[in-house]
Design a protein around this motif. Sequence first.
Motif, short mmCIF file in Angstrom:
data_model
loop_
_atom_site.label_atom_id
_atom_site.label_comp_id
_atom_site.label_asym_id
_atom_site.label_seq_id
_atom_site.Cartn_x
_atom_site.Cartn_y
_atom_site.Cartn_z
N VAL A 117 10.80 -3.42 -0.95
CA VAL A 117 9.83 -3.98 -1.89
C VAL A 117 10.52 -4.92 -2.87
O VAL A 117 10.06 -6.04 -3.12
CB VAL A 117 9.08 -2.86 -2.65
CG1 VAL A 117 8.27 -3.42 -3.80
CG2 VAL A 117 8.21 -2.07 -1.71
N GLU A 118 11.64 -4.49 -3.41
CA GLU A 118 12.40 -5.30 -4.35
C GLU A 118 12.85 -6.61 -3.71
O GLU A 118 12.75 -7.68 -4.31
CB GLU A 118 13.59 -4.50 -4.86
CG GLU A 118 14.35 -5.17 -5.97
CD GLU A 118 15.46 -4.28 -6.51
OE1 GLU A 118 15.92 -4.57 -7.63
OE2 GLU A 118 15.88 -3.32 -5.83
N GLU A 119 13.33 -6.54 -2.48
CA GLU A 119 13.79 -7.72 -1.75
C GLU A 119 12.66 -8.73 -1.56
O GLU A 119 12.83 -9.93 -1.79
CB GLU A 119 14.34 -7.27 -0.39
CG GLU A 119 15.01 -8.33 0.40
CD GLU A 119 15.57 -7.76 1.70
OE1 GLU A 119 15.21 -8.30 2.76
OE2 GLU A 119 16.34 -6.78 1.63
N ILE A 120 11.50 -8.26 -1.17
CA ILE A 120 10.34 -9.15 -0.98
C ILE A 120 9.93 -9.81 -2.29
O ILE A 120 9.66 -11.01 -2.34
CB ILE A 120 9.15 -8.39 -0.36
CG1 ILE A 120 9.47 -8.04 1.09
CG2 ILE A 120 7.88 -9.20 -0.45
CD1 ILE A 120 8.43 -7.16 1.74
N LEU A 121 9.89 -9.03 -3.36
CA LEU A 121 9.49 -9.59 -4.65
C LEU A 121 10.47 -10.66 -5.12
O LEU A 121 10.06 -11.71 -5.63
CB LEU A 121 9.37 -8.48 -5.69
CG LEU A 121 8.20 -7.53 -5.49
CD1 LEU A 121 8.27 -6.39 -6.49
CD2 LEU A 121 6.87 -8.24 -5.57
N LEU B 256 7.96 4.69 -6.36
CA LEU B 256 9.23 4.04 -6.05
C LEU B 256 10.45 4.80 -6.54
O LEU B 256 11.56 4.50 -6.14
CB LEU B 256 9.22 2.61 -6.62
CG LEU B 256 8.16 1.70 -6.00
CD1 LEU B 256 8.09 0.38 -6.74
CD2 LEU B 256 8.43 1.48 -4.53
N VAL B 257 10.25 5.75 -7.42
CA VAL B 257 11.37 6.58 -7.88
C VAL B 257 11.03 8.03 -7.53
O VAL B 257 10.01 8.55 -7.94
CB VAL B 257 11.60 6.44 -9.40
CG1 VAL B 257 12.68 7.39 -9.86
CG2 VAL B 257 11.98 5.02 -9.74
N ASP B 258 11.90 8.63 -6.75
CA ASP B 258 11.74 10.02 -6.33
C ASP B 258 13.13 10.65 -6.40
O ASP B 258 14.08 10.14 -5.81
CB ASP B 258 11.21 10.08 -4.90
CG ASP B 258 11.03 11.49 -4.38
OD1 ASP B 258 11.39 12.45 -5.09
OD2 ASP B 258 10.54 11.65 -3.26
N MET B 259 13.25 11.73 -7.14
CA MET B 259 14.57 12.34 -7.36
C MET B 259 15.26 12.70 -6.05
O MET B 259 16.47 12.64 -5.95
CB MET B 259 14.44 13.60 -8.22
CG MET B 259 13.89 13.34 -9.60
SD MET B 259 14.81 12.05 -10.44
CE MET B 259 13.68 11.68 -11.73
N GLY B 260 14.50 13.06 -5.02
CA GLY B 260 15.10 13.42 -3.74
C GLY B 260 15.67 12.23 -2.99
O GLY B 260 16.57 12.38 -2.17
N VAL B 261 15.17 11.03 -3.27
CA VAL B 261 15.62 9.83 -2.55
C VAL B 261 16.53 8.97 -3.43
O VAL B 261 17.64 8.62 -3.03
CB VAL B 261 14.41 8.98 -2.07
CG1 VAL B 261 14.87 7.72 -1.38
CG2 VAL B 261 13.53 9.81 -1.14
N PHE C 209 0.84 -1.18 0.00
CA PHE C 209 0.00 0.00 0.00
C PHE C 209 0.88 1.24 0.00
O PHE C 209 1.60 1.50 0.95
CB PHE C 209 -0.93 -0.01 1.22
CG PHE C 209 -1.94 1.09 1.19
CD1 PHE C 209 -3.00 1.03 0.31
CD2 PHE C 209 -1.82 2.19 2.00
CE1 PHE C 209 -3.94 2.04 0.25
CE2 PHE C 209 -2.75 3.21 1.97
CZ PHE C 209 -3.81 3.13 1.09
N CYS C 210 0.86 1.97 -1.08
CA CYS C 210 1.59 3.23 -1.25
C CYS C 210 3.08 3.13 -0.95
O CYS C 210 3.62 3.93 -0.19
CB CYS C 210 0.97 4.33 -0.39
SG CYS C 210 -0.73 4.68 -0.77
N PRO C 211 3.80 2.16 -1.54
CA PRO C 211 5.24 2.11 -1.27
C PRO C 211 5.93 3.35 -1.84
O PRO C 211 5.61 3.80 -2.92
CB PRO C 211 5.70 0.84 -1.98
CG PRO C 211 4.69 0.60 -3.03
CD PRO C 211 3.39 1.14 -2.49
N ARG C 212 6.86 3.88 -1.08
CA ARG C 212 7.58 5.09 -1.46
C ARG C 212 9.02 4.75 -1.84
O ARG C 212 9.50 3.65 -1.61
CB ARG C 212 7.58 6.10 -0.30
CG ARG C 212 6.19 6.60 0.03
CD ARG C 212 5.72 7.48 -1.12
NE ARG C 212 4.36 7.95 -0.95
CZ ARG C 212 3.41 7.78 -1.84
NH1 ARG C 212 3.64 7.11 -2.94
NH2 ARG C 212 2.22 8.27 -1.66
N ALA C 213 9.71 5.72 -2.39
CA ALA C 213 11.07 5.52 -2.86
C ALA C 213 11.98 5.04 -1.74
O ALA C 213 12.87 4.22 -1.96
CB ALA C 213 11.60 6.80 -3.48
#
Length: 144
Positions: free
Chosen positions: A12-16, A37-42, A2-6
């Motif tokens: 998330v990648e590890e679980i998948l 999952l992609v945010d320029m700040g992170v 639910f609403c995964p963030r960067a």
Amino acid sequence: FFCPRASEAEFVEEILYEMEEKRGDELMLTVMVNPLLVDMGVTGFGMAGRRLRERLIDGLIPAYYLRTLPWGALTRVWPQLFTVWQEDADESTGYRMIKAMDRLPSNPEVEDIYDIENGDMNAPSEGFGLLNALGDFVNGMTRL
């Protein structure tokens, strides 16, 4: 998810990948609601963000997509195309579709679609030109 963030992209990648190893070739459904999952700040603008997109995001198929815009919306209901809608009081639904695309358009592309539809910008000429591509890149960078 639910609403995964960067900041949670690595988790998330590890679980998948763990689920893929456990299940092998069995079909597995993964649902992400409003992922960012992609945010320029992170993740940054460079190679880290690009690698994350290649490893994780590029393989995903958005089944439902809704992004509201100040002047309309960008939607998708799979298997239909991505559609750009503009508010229109003359339409019974209150919206008018102005463009359908087979891929998710970038933010600058969405704004260009709106500008072209409303006469604020000319449609790009057909064909690919190096100067056109360079100009698009520079315009995109200045909007950041």
